[in-house]
Write an enzyme that holds these catalytic residues in place. Structure first.
Site, mmCIF file in Angstrom:
data_model
loop_
_atom_site.group_PDB
_atom_site.id
_atom_site.type_symbol
_atom_site.label_atom_id
_atom_site.label_comp_id
_atom_site.label_asym_id
_atom_site.label_seq_id
_atom_site.Cartn_x
_atom_site.Cartn_y
_atom_site.Cartn_z
ATOM 1 N N SER A 1 0.864 -1.187 0.000
ATOM 2 C CA SER A 1 0.000 0.000 0.000
ATOM 3 C C SER A 1 0.899 1.234 0.000
ATOM 4 C CB SER A 1 -0.859 -0.003 1.275
ATOM 5 O OG SER A 1 -1.434 1.269 1.506
ATOM 6 N N TYR B 1 -2.662 -1.122 10.380
ATOM 7 C CA TYR B 1 -2.599 -1.307 8.921
ATOM 8 C C TYR B 1 -1.251 -0.803 8.393
ATOM 9 C CZ TYR B 1 -4.031 -1.048 3.992
ATOM 10 O OH TYR B 1 -4.114 -1.210 2.628
HETATM 11 P P1 NAD Z 1 -11.346 -5.757 -0.577
HETATM 12 O O1 NAD Z 1 -11.864 -5.629 0.798
HETATM 13 O O2 NAD Z 1 -12.216 -5.442 -1.711
HETATM 14 O O3 NAD Z 1 -10.716 -7.208 -0.792
HETATM 15 C C1 NAD Z 1 -9.902 -7.804 0.177
HETATM 16 C C2 NAD Z 1 -9.999 -9.295 -0.009
HETATM 17 O O4 NAD Z 1 -9.212 -9.954 1.002
HETATM 18 C C3 NAD Z 1 -11.436 -9.795 0.152
HETATM 19 O O5 NAD Z 1 -11.735 -10.704 -0.886
HETATM 20 C C4 NAD Z 1 -11.408 -10.491 1.499
HETATM 21 O O6 NAD Z 1 -12.336 -11.539 1.601
HETATM 22 C C5 NAD Z 1 -9.983 -11.024 1.500
HETATM 23 N N1 NAD Z 1 -9.567 -11.464 2.831
HETATM 24 C C6 NAD Z 1 -9.619 -10.751 3.997
HETATM 25 N N2 NAD Z 1 -9.218 -11.541 5.010
HETATM 26 C C7 NAD Z 1 -8.917 -12.761 4.474
HETATM 27 C C8 NAD Z 1 -8.444 -13.988 5.012
HETATM 28 N N3 NAD Z 1 -8.215 -14.131 6.326
HETATM 29 N N4 NAD Z 1 -8.241 -15.016 4.163
HETATM 30 C C9 NAD Z 1 -8.475 -14.890 2.850
HETATM 31 N N5 NAD Z 1 -8.923 -13.753 2.285
HETATM 32 C C10 NAD Z 1 -9.149 -12.704 3.092
HETATM 33 O O7 NAD Z 1 -10.023 -4.861 -0.653
HETATM 34 P P2 NAD Z 1 -9.124 -4.434 -1.886
HETATM 35 O O8 NAD Z 1 -9.176 -2.980 -1.961
HETATM 36 O O9 NAD Z 1 -9.392 -5.248 -3.086
HETATM 37 O O10 NAD Z 1 -7.715 -4.797 -1.249
HETATM 38 C C11 NAD Z 1 -6.834 -5.794 -1.766
HETATM 39 C C12 NAD Z 1 -5.445 -5.523 -1.227
HETATM 40 O O11 NAD Z 1 -4.996 -4.237 -1.679
HETATM 41 C C13 NAD Z 1 -5.362 -5.475 0.302
HETATM 42 O O12 NAD Z 1 -4.149 -6.069 0.723
HETATM 43 C C14 NAD Z 1 -5.354 -3.987 0.611
HETATM 44 O O13 NAD Z 1 -4.716 -3.681 1.828
HETATM 45 C C15 NAD Z 1 -4.561 -3.469 -0.590
HETATM 46 N N6 NAD Z 1 -4.776 -2.044 -0.849
HETATM 47 C C16 NAD Z 1 -5.993 -1.574 -1.283
HETATM 48 C C17 NAD Z 1 -6.138 -0.215 -1.524
HETATM 49 C C18 NAD Z 1 -7.435 0.371 -2.022
HETATM 50 O O14 NAD Z 1 -7.534 1.612 -2.122
HETATM 51 N N7 NAD Z 1 -8.442 -0.409 -2.362
HETATM 52 C C19 NAD Z 1 -5.078 0.645 -1.310
HETATM 53 C C20 NAD Z 1 -3.865 0.138 -0.855
HETATM 54 C C21 NAD Z 1 -3.737 -1.209 -0.633
#
Ligand code: NAD
Length: 261
Positions: free
Chosen positions: A145, A158
């Protein structure tokens, strides 16, 4: 499109929505074979499988908690049993919750660290063990991130988890580079996924966020997926241990954009 990715086998964690589904779909367009992990959202995982198949790849959905050793073993087994091998492992699953740090419970701290950092360790270890023991070229992509670099008050757990992912990625990239395994991270900024749905539905909060982005817009999950495809491909063959920020410039100190300071 990267022709060398055709037929390659990937595990992607947290693939039932958001960035994970977008990466799965992109891998489908690359004609890859994808193990799509989900934790509880079977319906989302089924839709992700369909998106991969519609795009021309193959996929199966596998339930597993990335914070557990058994869960990660199950994902590797699924790749081998269904698709015969493993080429790429994407540690994408992540979660967040907001608390002032003096009120952050140990339980909430552990929940976030367990998925975002321990999950990345366990997934990486599972893939590395397979690559090393099979003397196989391998590739690992960790979803970090912008908050591996930018402090984030009220999200200390986080930010700590993503800061941990940064040095973990750099360390194992160095440790396994000579054994033909490449490890890199992606650092998304503000991306339009379910994790942000509530925030971006509020026009004021959306505006607050876009002000922090020099490109003045939030990102699309497909833009993160494009970075994952590049890191998976041989076009990035000399790239190891980086964080590829996909953030519209968020990490560039946007408060200075007007020339002040
Ligand atoms: P999201 O909430 O849409 O998806 C996250 C996924 O992780 C979900 O499918 C959830 O079920 C899964 N997950 C959570 N706990 C779990 C577990 N114990 N076992 C298996 N799966 C699990 O979020 P996203 O935005 O798609 O995020 C994906 C990644 O990108 C994450 O690591 C997040 O920190 C990172 N990220 C996202 C953003 C953003 O703006 N969306 C920014 C920076 C980083």
């Amino acid at each position: 499109m990267y022709s060398e990715l055709t037929g390659k086998v990937a595990v992607i964690t947290g693939g039932s929505k958001g960035i994970g589904t977008a990466i799965s779909k992109r891998f489908g367009q690359e004609k890859m074979k994808v193990v799509i992990n989900y934790n509880s959202d079977l319906e989302g995982a089924k839709q992700a499988v369909k998106a991969v198949e519609d795009a021309g790849g193959s996929a199966i959905a596998v339930q597993a908690d990335v914070g557990s050793e058994e869960g990660n073993k199950k994902l590797l087994q699924a790749a081998i049993e269904n698709f015969g091998q493993l080429d790429l492992w994407v540690n994408n699953a992540g979660m967040e919750n907001q608390h002032e740090t003096h009120e952050l419970s140990l339980k909430d701290w552990e929940k976030v660290i367990n998925v975002n950092l321990t999950g990345v360790f366990l997934g990486s270890r599972t893939a590395l063990d397979y690559f090393v023991k099979n003397n196989k070229k391998g590739n690992i992509i960790n979803m970090s991130s912008v908050h591996e670099q930018i402090p984030w008050p009220t999200f200390a757990h986080y930010a700590a988890s993503k800061g941990g992912v940064k040095l973990f990625t750099e360390t194992i990239a160095m440790e396994y580079a000579a054994r033909n395994v490449r490890v890199n991270s992606i650092g998304p900024g503000a991306i339009n996924t379910p994790i942000n749905a509530e925030k971006f539905a509020d026009p004021q909060q959306l505006e607050n966020t876009t002000k922090m982005v020099p490109m003045q817009r939030i990102g699309d999950p497909a833009e993160v997926a494009a970075a994952a495809a590049w890191l998976a491909s041989d076009e990035s063959s000399y790239v190891a241990g980086i964080t590829l920020f996909v953030d519209g410039g968020m990490t560039l100190y946007p408060a200075f954009q007007g020339g002040q300071g």
